[in-house]
Write a protein that holds these residues in place. Structure first.
Motif, short mmCIF file in Angstrom:
data_model
loop_
_atom_site.label_atom_id
_atom_site.label_comp_id
_atom_site.label_asym_id
_atom_site.label_seq_id
_atom_site.Cartn_x
_atom_site.Cartn_y
_atom_site.Cartn_z
N SER A 125 0.83 -1.21 0.00
CA SER A 125 0.00 0.00 0.00
C SER A 125 0.86 1.25 0.00
CB SER A 125 -0.95 0.00 1.20
OG SER A 125 -0.21 -0.17 2.40
N GLN A 126 2.12 1.11 0.42
CA GLN A 126 3.05 2.24 0.32
C GLN A 126 4.36 1.72 -0.29
OE1 GLN A 126 2.66 2.81 4.68
NE2 GLN A 126 4.90 2.78 4.75
N HIS A 127 4.92 2.50 -1.20
CA HIS A 127 6.05 2.01 -1.98
C HIS A 127 7.38 2.45 -1.35
CE1 HIS A 127 3.69 0.18 -5.18
NE2 HIS A 127 2.86 1.18 -4.99
N ASP A 128 7.59 1.95 -0.13
CA ASP A 128 8.87 2.14 0.53
C ASP A 128 9.23 0.83 1.20
OD1 ASP A 128 7.26 1.98 2.80
OD2 ASP A 128 7.38 4.12 3.24
N GLU A 129 10.38 0.80 1.84
CA GLU A 129 10.87 -0.45 2.42
C GLU A 129 9.89 -1.01 3.45
OE1 GLU A 129 15.11 -2.09 4.19
OE2 GLU A 129 15.05 -0.28 2.95
N THR A 130 9.33 -0.14 4.27
CA THR A 130 8.37 -0.58 5.29
C THR A 130 7.13 -1.18 4.64
OG1 THR A 130 9.12 1.13 6.83
CG2 THR A 130 6.93 0.20 7.22
N GLY A 131 6.61 -0.51 3.60
CA GLY A 131 5.42 -1.01 2.93
C GLY A 131 5.63 -2.38 2.30
N TYR A 132 6.78 -2.57 1.68
CA TYR A 132 7.08 -3.85 1.05
C TYR A 132 7.26 -4.94 2.11
CZ TYR A 132 7.33 -2.67 -3.87
OH TYR A 132 6.98 -2.33 -5.17
N ARG A 133 7.95 -4.61 3.19
CA ARG A 133 8.15 -5.61 4.25
C ARG A 133 6.81 -6.05 4.84
NH1 ARG A 133 11.98 -7.95 6.87
NH2 ARG A 133 13.63 -6.74 5.84
N GLN A 134 5.93 -5.08 5.06
CA GLN A 134 4.63 -5.41 5.64
C GLN A 134 3.80 -6.29 4.70
OE1 GLN A 134 2.95 -1.55 6.56
NE2 GLN A 134 3.73 -1.60 8.66
N ALA A 135 3.74 -5.89 3.43
CA ALA A 135 2.86 -6.59 2.49
C ALA A 135 3.35 -7.99 2.17
CB ALA A 135 2.72 -5.78 1.20
N TYR A 136 4.65 -8.13 1.94
CA TYR A 136 5.14 -9.40 1.38
C TYR A 136 5.77 -10.31 2.42
CZ TYR A 136 4.31 -6.81 -2.87
OH TYR A 136 3.71 -6.07 -3.86
N ILE A 137 6.38 -9.77 3.45
CA ILE A 137 7.07 -10.62 4.42
C ILE A 137 6.21 -10.83 5.66
CG2 ILE A 137 9.14 -10.84 5.86
CD1 ILE A 137 10.61 -9.20 3.64
N GLU A 138 5.80 -9.73 6.30
CA GLU A 138 4.98 -9.87 7.52
C GLU A 138 3.61 -10.44 7.18
OE1 GLU A 138 4.92 -6.12 9.57
OE2 GLU A 138 7.11 -5.93 9.49
N GLY A 139 3.03 -9.99 6.08
CA GLY A 139 1.70 -10.49 5.70
C GLY A 139 1.72 -11.98 5.43
N LEU A 140 2.73 -12.45 4.70
CA LEU A 140 2.83 -13.88 4.42
C LEU A 140 3.06 -14.67 5.70
CD1 LEU A 140 2.96 -16.27 2.47
CD2 LEU A 140 5.38 -15.75 2.11
N ARG A 141 3.91 -14.12 6.58
CA ARG A 141 4.15 -14.81 7.86
C ARG A 141 2.86 -14.97 8.65
NH1 ARG A 141 7.52 -11.20 10.54
NH2 ARG A 141 9.22 -11.91 9.21
N ASN A 142 2.04 -13.90 8.69
CA ASN A 142 0.77 -13.98 9.41
C ASN A 142 -0.17 -14.98 8.75
OD1 ASN A 142 1.53 -12.10 11.36
ND2 ASN A 142 0.77 -10.37 10.16
N MET A 143 -0.22 -14.97 7.42
CA MET A 143 -1.08 -15.90 6.69
C MET A 143 -0.70 -17.35 7.01
SD MET A 143 -3.32 -16.84 4.42
CE MET A 143 -3.83 -15.26 3.77
N LEU A 144 0.59 -17.65 7.00
CA LEU A 144 1.05 -19.01 7.32
C LEU A 144 0.69 -19.36 8.77
CD1 LEU A 144 4.53 -18.85 5.54
CD2 LEU A 144 2.49 -20.09 4.76
N GLY A 145 0.74 -18.36 9.65
CA GLY A 145 0.34 -18.59 11.04
C GLY A 145 -1.14 -18.91 11.15
N TRP A 146 -1.98 -18.24 10.36
CA TRP A 146 -3.42 -18.53 10.38
C TRP A 146 -3.68 -19.97 9.96
CZ3 TRP A 146 -5.28 -13.73 7.12
CH2 TRP A 146 -5.01 -12.56 7.84
N LEU A 147 -2.98 -20.41 8.91
CA LEU A 147 -3.16 -21.79 8.44
C LEU A 147 -2.79 -22.77 9.56
CD1 LEU A 147 -1.60 -21.54 4.86
CD2 LEU A 147 -4.03 -21.74 5.42
N GLN A 148 -1.73 -22.44 10.28
CA GLN A 148 -1.30 -23.32 11.37
C GLN A 148 -2.35 -23.35 12.48
OE1 GLN A 148 2.59 -22.22 12.86
NE2 GLN A 148 3.35 -24.29 12.46
N GLN A 149 -2.88 -22.17 12.80
CA GLN A 149 -3.93 -22.09 13.84
C GLN A 149 -5.12 -22.96 13.47
OE1 GLN A 149 -5.10 -17.98 14.69
NE2 GLN A 149 -2.97 -17.31 14.42
N ARG A 150 -5.45 -23.01 12.18
CA ARG A 150 -6.63 -23.77 11.73
C ARG A 150 -6.30 -25.20 11.33
NH1 ARG A 150 -11.51 -21.03 11.04
NH2 ARG A 150 -11.33 -19.06 12.18
#
Length: 286
Positions: free
Chosen positions: A75-100
């Motif tokens: 959503s924002q084209h800087d290092e923080t925005g990329y880290r959130q969207a692609y690294i932190e977001g994927l990590r959270n998604m994988l965590g959700w799968l594990q929870q379920r």
């Protein structure tokens, strides 16, 4: 017993919605996750959720989930925005799968040809070295590695510049007199948004049939053209005669990406060149 294949499209934006509609038409159950999910086209089943939250969305589907497509965008084209969207977001998604307790048969991770740092017009394929110089490519490489280490069978899909003539960003640049260097030629790679969705659908359908997938595919059309050629062609279509004073500097380097691996799987772009994709722009000359 429900035997319909199912997919969760995380970050279900424009390309994700096009993919979801393609799969729905051939009998898939499609879930689309995004913050504002109510606006997703029917029959994509909306899942409202924030990829930056560790808390699994309340409307997350129960039971087994066949496939996961991670299609988030920054959503924002800087290092923080990329880290959130692609690294932190994927990590959270994988965590959700594990929870379920869910383990999809395959993860498709949408990446970018920006992971390649080549800038001398070289031909690039999936085996070419990835040595990006900018933070965008470096963040995408880190996210790719996280996907490959997820424990799920994973395929990376490195997409070139997405476009659709109904989103007139480039046309507006041309009308403003966009000027680009001609020597050396700056090779540019692109893929129509419909073709990007079509490639993802081909990959999912192939995996469903039991066709072995590679761990990476490039999503590009057949024509990695010099940017000045694209600009000249569109200028003529649009009837633009003036030039801007400044020359546009491109961040993406100059390389030519091959789609041979995707084509070998049976995919072919409906819009093989920018000429096909932008055919509706301007007035055709008699």
């Amino acid at each position: 017993m429900n035997t319909r294949p199912s997919v969760m499209i995380a970050g279900c934006g424009d390309v994700g919605s096009r993919l979801g509609l393609l799969l729905s038409r051939v009998g898939w159950t499609v879930y689309g996750l995004r913050r504002e999910a109510a606006g997703l086209p029917v029959p994509i089943l909306p899942v409202a959720g924030d990829l930056l939250s560790t808390q699994c969305p309340r409307s997350w589907p129960n039971g087994q989930l066949g496939y996961l497509v991670y299609a988030a965008s920054a959503s924002q084209h800087d290092e923080t925005g990329y880290r959130q969207a692609y690294i932190e977001g994927l990590r959270n998604m994988l965590g959700w799968l594990q929870q379920r307790g869910q383990a999809p048969k395959r993860l498709l991770f949408l990446s970018s040809t920006g992971v390649y740092g080549q800038n001398q017009g070289e031909w690039i394929d999936e085996r070419s070295p990835t040595e990006p110089t900018g933070f965008t490519g470096q963040m995408m490489l880190e996210a790719e590695q996280q996907a490959l280490n997820s424990g799920l069978p994973t395929t990376l899909v490195r997409l070139a510049g997405l476009y659709d003539p109904s989103r007139p960003w480039l046309q507006n640049q041309i009308r403003a007199g966009l000027r680009v260097d001609r020597e050396p030629p700056q090779y540019s790679n692109r893929i129509h948004r419909d073709d990007a969705a079509g490639l993802l659908a081909v990959l999912l359908q192939a995996d469903l049939r039991g066709t072995p997938l590679e761990d990476c595919y490039l999503g590009v059309d057949d024509d990695p053209a010099p940017l000045h050629e694209v600009v000249d062609w569109l200028r003529e279509r649009l009837g633009v005669t003036q030039w801007a004073e400044q020359t546009m500097t491109r961040r993406a380097g100059s390389k030519r990406c091959s789609n041979a691996r995707a084509r070998a799987l049976g995919w072919a772009p409906r819009y093989p060149s920018y000429r096909d994709g932008y055919d509706s722009v301007g007035q055709r000359k008699s």
